[in-house]
Design a protein around this motif. Structure first.
Motif, PDB file in Angstrom:
ATOM      1  N   ILE A  24      13.860   9.295 -34.508  1.00  6.95           N
ATOM      2  CA  ILE A  24      14.420   9.917 -33.365  1.00  6.95           C
ATOM      3  C   ILE A  24      15.920   9.385 -32.791  1.00  6.95           C
ATOM      4  N   THR A  25      16.554   9.321 -31.613  1.00  5.32           N
ATOM      5  CA  THR A  25      17.469  10.107 -31.033  1.00  5.32           C
ATOM      6  C   THR A  25      17.333   9.539 -29.840  1.00  5.32           C
ATOM      7  N   VAL A  26      17.466   8.460 -28.868  1.00  8.52           N
ATOM      8  CA  VAL A  26      17.516   7.999 -27.435  1.00  8.52           C
ATOM      9  C   VAL A  26      18.403   9.015 -27.059  1.00  8.52           C
ATOM     10  N   LYS A  27      18.753   8.338 -25.435  1.00  8.65           N
ATOM     11  CA  LYS A  27      19.659   8.437 -24.918  1.00  8.65           C
ATOM     12  C   LYS A  27      19.473   8.066 -23.537  1.00  8.65           C
ATOM     13  N   VAL A  28      20.478   6.890 -23.699  1.00 11.96           N
ATOM     14  CA  VAL A  28      20.426   6.198 -22.248  1.00 11.96           C
ATOM     15  C   VAL A  28      20.785   6.559 -21.569  1.00 11.96           C
ATOM     16  N   GLU A  29      20.158   7.291 -20.016  1.00 13.16           N
ATOM     17  CA  GLU A  29      20.236   7.263 -18.628  1.00 13.16           C
ATOM     18  C   GLU A  29      21.173   6.287 -18.211  1.00 13.16           C
ATOM     19  N   PRO A  30      22.046   6.775 -17.105  1.00  7.47           N
ATOM     20  CA  PRO A  30      22.353   7.761 -16.477  1.00  7.47           C
ATOM     21  C   PRO A  30      24.069   8.002 -17.500  1.00  7.47           C
ATOM     22  N   ASP A  31      24.066   6.982 -18.514  1.00 10.72           N
ATOM     23  CA  ASP A  31      25.908   7.144 -18.865  1.00 10.72           C
ATOM     24  C   ASP A  31      25.927   7.939 -20.301  1.00 10.72           C
ATOM     25  N   GLY A  32      24.390   8.292 -20.553  1.00 12.24           N
ATOM     26  CA  GLY A  32      24.568   9.378 -21.877  1.00 12.24           C
ATOM     27  C   GLY A  32      24.997   8.277 -23.048  1.00 12.24           C
ATOM     28  N   GLN A  33      24.715   7.521 -23.430  1.00 12.33           N
ATOM     29  CA  GLN A  33      24.918   6.836 -24.352  1.00 12.33           C
ATOM     30  C   GLN A  33      23.523   7.287 -25.391  1.00 12.33           C
ATOM     31  N   THR A  34      23.715   7.654 -26.546  1.00 14.92           N
ATOM     32  CA  THR A  34      23.218   7.686 -27.554  1.00 14.92           C
ATOM     33  C   THR A  34      22.990   6.447 -28.704  1.00 14.92           C
ATOM     34  N   MET A  35      21.881   6.340 -29.613  1.00 14.86           N
ATOM     35  CA  MET A  35      21.078   5.633 -30.105  1.00 14.86           C
ATOM     36  C   MET A  35      19.999   5.716 -31.281  1.00 14.86           C
ATOM     37  N   GLN A  36      19.980   6.076 -32.803  1.00 13.18           N
ATOM     38  CA  GLN A  36      18.863   7.229 -33.594  1.00 13.18           C
ATOM     39  C   GLN A  36      17.906   4.872 -33.992  1.00 13.18           C
ATOM     40  N   LEU A  37      16.973   5.238 -33.618  1.00 12.69           N
ATOM     41  CA  LEU A  37      16.142   5.145 -34.367  1.00 12.69           C
ATOM     42  C   LEU A  37      14.438   5.371 -34.989  1.00 12.69           C
ATOM     43  N   ASP A  38      14.861   4.428 -36.307  1.00 11.06           N
ATOM     44  CA  ASP A  38      13.981   4.837 -37.623  1.00 11.06           C
ATOM     45  C   ASP A  38      12.608   3.722 -37.234  1.00 11.06           C
ATOM     46  N   GLY A  39      11.632   4.262 -38.681  1.00  8.47           N
ATOM     47  CA  GLY A  39      10.515   4.035 -38.481  1.00  8.47           C
ATOM     48  C   GLY A  39       9.347   3.515 -37.443  1.00  8.47           C
ATOM     49  N   ARG A  40       8.763   2.357 -37.486  1.00 10.12           N
ATOM     50  CA  ARG A  40       7.667   1.752 -36.593  1.00 10.12           C
ATOM     51  C   ARG A  40       8.582   1.421 -34.868  1.00 10.12           C
ATOM     52  N   VAL A  41       9.967   0.897 -34.930  1.00 10.26           N
ATOM     53  CA  VAL A  41      10.569   1.264 -33.429  1.00 10.26           C
ATOM     54  C   VAL A  41      10.629   2.631 -32.992  1.00 10.26           C
ATOM     55  N   ALA A  42      11.421   3.609 -33.731  1.00  9.36           N
ATOM     56  CA  ALA A  42      10.956   5.003 -33.059  1.00  9.36           C
ATOM     57  C   ALA A  42      10.001   4.903 -32.704  1.00  9.36           C
ATOM     58  N   TRP A  43       8.522   4.936 -34.009  1.00 11.79           N
ATOM     59  CA  TRP A  43       7.411   5.315 -32.859  1.00 11.79           C
ATOM     60  C   TRP A  43       7.432   4.357 -31.565  1.00 11.79           C
ATOM     61  N   ALA A  44       7.343   3.145 -31.799  1.00 19.22           N
ATOM     62  CA  ALA A  44       6.996   2.588 -30.031  1.00 19.22           C
ATOM     63  C   ALA A  44       7.889   3.071 -29.588  1.00 19.22           C
ATOM     64  N   MET A  45       9.276   3.142 -29.581  1.00 24.98           N
ATOM     65  CA  MET A  45      10.044   3.406 -28.414  1.00 24.98           C
ATOM     66  C   MET A  45       9.398   5.062 -27.746  1.00 24.98           C
ATOM     67  N   LYS A  46       8.773   5.871 -28.849  1.00 29.38           N
ATOM     68  CA  LYS A  46       8.242   7.145 -27.793  1.00 29.38           C
ATOM     69  C   LYS A  46       7.143   7.028 -27.404  1.00 29.38           C
ATOM     70  N   GLN A  47       6.519   5.905 -28.080  1.00 31.20           N
ATOM     71  CA  GLN A  47       5.718   5.524 -27.157  1.00 31.20           C
ATOM     72  C   GLN A  47       5.943   4.965 -25.792  1.00 31.20           C
ATOM     73  N   LEU A  48       6.426   4.211 -25.274  1.00 35.41           N
ATOM     74  CA  LEU A  48       6.856   3.661 -24.453  1.00 35.41           C
ATOM     75  C   LEU A  48       7.065   4.452 -23.682  1.00 35.41           C
ATOM     76  N   VAL A  49       8.262   5.319 -24.198  1.00 34.90           N
ATOM     77  CA  VAL A  49       8.721   6.716 -23.252  1.00 34.90           C
ATOM     78  C   VAL A  49       7.583   7.413 -22.345  1.00 34.90           C
TER      79      VAL A  49
END
Length: 113
Positions: A24-49
């Motif tokens: 997944i690619t996440v965008k930190v609000e409000p500054d708009g910095q983006t970061m790509q996450l992979d694997g289980r870390v991406a899965w966990a971030m999606k669950q948290l969001v």
């Protein structure tokens, strides 16, 4: 090759399609910095969001290594609170609830900046 009576033929052990990591690619609000996450870390971030202010526990969102996922998410600079909660039942004890405090949105696939 014909199957021998009483013996099932072996399945191919080589996958026919490539195994792709969950990304997944996440965008930190409000500054708009983006970061790509992979694997289980991406899965966990999606669950948290998706969980929002209620957060996630290994009971409500089963995953084998929540403490490791949140450790890695914190290491990337995101703020994740750990709340320790008691639980009863046949096997009483305690568990952690993880709450994401960094304002993050998940970008649709292919829209990374």
């Amino acid at each position: 090759m014909e199957a021998i009576a009483g013996v099932n033929p072996r399945a191919k052990s080589i996958p026919t399609t490539a195994n792709k990591k969950f990304t997944i690619t996440v965008k930190v609000e409000p500054d708009g910095q983006t970061m790509q996450l992979d694997g289980r870390v991406a899965w966990a971030m999606k669950q948290l969001v998706n969980a929002g202010k209620d957060g996630c526990t290994p009971i409500t969102h089963p995953g084998p290594r929540w403490s490791d996922y949140t450790f890695k998410i914190r290491k990337l600079g995101f703020v994740v609170e750990t709340v320790h909660e008691a639980h009863g039942g046949q096997f009483p004890g305690h568990h952690a609830r993880y709450i994401l405090h960094t304002d993050v949105s998940i970008l649709p696939e292919g829209l990374a900046a």
